[in-house]
Design an enzyme around this catalytic site. Structure first.
Site, PDB file in Angstrom:
ATOM      1  N   GLY A   1      -7.829  -8.664   1.758  1.00 29.03           N
ATOM      2  CA  GLY A   1      -7.525  -9.025   3.003  1.00 29.03           C
ATOM      3  C   GLY A   1      -6.166  -8.419   3.548  1.00 29.03           C
ATOM      4  O   GLY A   1      -5.880  -8.096   4.312  1.00 29.03           O
ATOM      5  N   GLY A   2      -5.662  -7.933   2.366  1.00 31.18           N
ATOM      6  CA  GLY A   2      -3.757  -6.617   3.120  1.00 31.18           C
ATOM      7  C   GLY A   2      -4.456  -5.481   3.547  1.00 31.18           C
ATOM      8  O   GLY A   2      -5.897  -4.662   3.836  1.00 31.18           O
TER       9      GLY A   2
ATOM     10  N   ILE B   1      -3.717  -2.906   2.262  1.00 35.55           N
ATOM     11  CA  ILE B   1      -3.579  -2.006   1.662  1.00 35.55           C
ATOM     12  C   ILE B   1      -5.227  -1.979   0.460  1.00 35.55           C
ATOM     13  O   ILE B   1      -6.070  -1.723   0.362  1.00 35.55           O
ATOM     14  CB  ILE B   1      -2.686  -1.621   0.368  1.00 35.55           C
ATOM     15  CG1 ILE B   1      -1.843  -0.962   1.000  1.00 35.55           C
ATOM     16  CG2 ILE B   1      -3.398  -0.917  -0.539  1.00 35.55           C
ATOM     17  CD1 ILE B   1      -0.905  -0.786   0.172  1.00 35.55           C
TER      18      ILE B   1
ATOM     19  N   LYS C   1       8.924   1.953  -4.692  1.00 34.17           N
ATOM     20  CA  LYS C   1       9.839   1.149  -5.115  1.00 34.17           C
ATOM     21  C   LYS C   1      10.390   0.412  -6.449  1.00 34.17           C
ATOM     22  O   LYS C   1      11.014   0.024  -6.712  1.00 34.17           O
ATOM     23  CB  LYS C   1       9.762  -0.235  -4.475  1.00 34.17           C
ATOM     24  CG  LYS C   1      10.533   0.586  -2.924  1.00 34.17           C
ATOM     25  CD  LYS C   1      10.078  -0.064  -1.681  1.00 34.17           C
ATOM     26  CE  LYS C   1       9.438   0.231  -0.309  1.00 34.17           C
ATOM     27  NZ  LYS C   1       8.916   0.680   0.134  1.00 34.17           N
TER      28      LYS C   1
ATOM     29  N   LYS D   1       7.671  -5.435  -8.748  1.00 36.51           N
ATOM     30  CA  LYS D   1       6.292  -4.390  -9.321  1.00 36.51           C
ATOM     31  C   LYS D   1       6.238  -3.105 -10.335  1.00 36.51           C
ATOM     32  O   LYS D   1       5.628  -2.937 -11.287  1.00 36.51           O
ATOM     33  CB  LYS D   1       6.309  -3.598  -8.053  1.00 36.51           C
ATOM     34  CG  LYS D   1       5.697  -4.391  -6.833  1.00 36.51           C
ATOM     35  CD  LYS D   1       4.217  -5.297  -7.283  1.00 36.51           C
ATOM     36  CE  LYS D   1       3.569  -4.260  -6.618  1.00 36.51           C
ATOM     37  NZ  LYS D   1       2.174  -4.071  -7.348  1.00 36.51           N
TER      38      LYS D   1
ATOM     39  N   ASN E   1       4.808   4.721   1.499  1.00 36.36           N
ATOM     40  CA  ASN E   1       4.572   3.543   2.657  1.00 36.36           C
ATOM     41  C   ASN E   1       3.516   4.502   2.889  1.00 36.36           C
ATOM     42  O   ASN E   1       2.778   5.246   3.165  1.00 36.36           O
ATOM     43  CB  ASN E   1       5.681   3.948   3.726  1.00 36.36           C
ATOM     44  CG  ASN E   1       7.351   3.077   3.479  1.00 36.36           C
ATOM     45  OD1 ASN E   1       6.767   1.696   3.248  1.00 36.36           O
ATOM     46  ND2 ASN E   1       8.106   4.107   3.559  1.00 36.36           N
ATOM     47  N   VAL E   2       2.573   3.298   3.746  1.00 34.80           N
ATOM     48  CA  VAL E   2       1.508   3.207   3.942  1.00 34.80           C
ATOM     49  C   VAL E   2       1.328   2.974   5.221  1.00 34.80           C
ATOM     50  O   VAL E   2       1.679   1.906   5.825  1.00 34.80           O
ATOM     51  CB  VAL E   2       0.289   2.570   3.452  1.00 34.80           C
ATOM     52  CG1 VAL E   2      -0.771   2.620   3.530  1.00 34.80           C
ATOM     53  CG2 VAL E   2       0.417   2.385   1.951  1.00 34.80           C
TER      54      VAL E   2
ATOM     55  N   SER F   1       0.181   0.540   7.440  1.00 37.13           N
ATOM     56  CA  SER F   1      -0.115  -1.053   6.271  1.00 37.13           C
ATOM     57  C   SER F   1       1.115  -2.659   7.040  1.00 37.13           C
ATOM     58  O   SER F   1       2.428  -1.892   7.759  1.00 37.13           O
ATOM     59  CB  SER F   1       0.689  -0.370   5.392  1.00 37.13           C
ATOM     60  OG  SER F   1       1.598  -0.684   4.964  1.00 37.13           O
TER      61      SER F   1
END
Length: 185
Positions: free
Chosen positions: A20-21, A23, A139, A151, A177-178, A181
């Protein structure tokens, strides 16, 4: 190529975590276009899951969708999804990614980003998933934040499992960075 992606996804059982995020939901949309046999949505935010599930069902693609309110850190819950659906492809997009918030909440970043990834990756290997894709971040390259460091640790776990895997493909994809988003600059 689009043909190769179609051959990979068509008529396969695909699990997307963090479905559901911003991305994860876009990944779901892209997977849906290739007509998987089943698209399993795992998302802990019920409203986000509701939105992407209904969007997919209303898309006119005649999809078989299995939405589940699920937390990747909950081993029993995730094991149940793997046992029930036997996914062939897993796209692990569930993550905390807001850098300033993770500086204030490092325990949650470690729990979700590192331990949640370990749960999903370990179950994927145990259940013989053919391909596991960790959605990571730029990142993680030279981390200067808690989020980046978590990450990077998640990537290391996936890569260590990949070194031990026989025929399974485990990989990480780093996004920058998207645009548009949640949490993007």
């Amino acid at each position: 190529s689009d043909d190769a992606l179609h051959r990979l996804l068509s008529q396969r059982r695909v699990l997307v975590t963090g479905a559901g995020g911003s991305i994860g939901s876009e990944i779901c949309r892209q997977v849906a276009c290739h007509q998987p046999a089943l698209l399993i949505l795992a998302e802990r935010a019920e409203n986000s899951l509701f939105r992407i599930n209904h969007e997919l069902l209303d898309s006119g693609l005649n999809l078989n969708v299995a939405p589940h309110v699920a937390d990747v850190c909950d081993v029993r819950q995730m094991r149940s999804l793997f046992e029930r659906y036997q996914p062939e492809i897993v796209v692990h997009a569930a993550a905390h990614k807001h850098v300033p918030l993770m500086e204030l909440n490092p325990g949650r970043a470690i729990s979700n980003n590192v331990l949640g990834t370990k749960v999903v990756a370990d179950l994927s290997v145990e259940f013989g998933v053919e391909r596991i894709v960790l959605i990571s971040t730029d990142k993680a390259v030279t981390p200067t934040s808690v989020m980046g460091a978590t990450k990077q640790l998640a990537e290391r776990d996936v890569h260590a499992l990949a070194d031990q895997a026989d025929s399974q493909v485990l990989l990480s994809v780093r996004f920058g960075n998207v645009l548009a988003s949640d949490g993007s600059v």
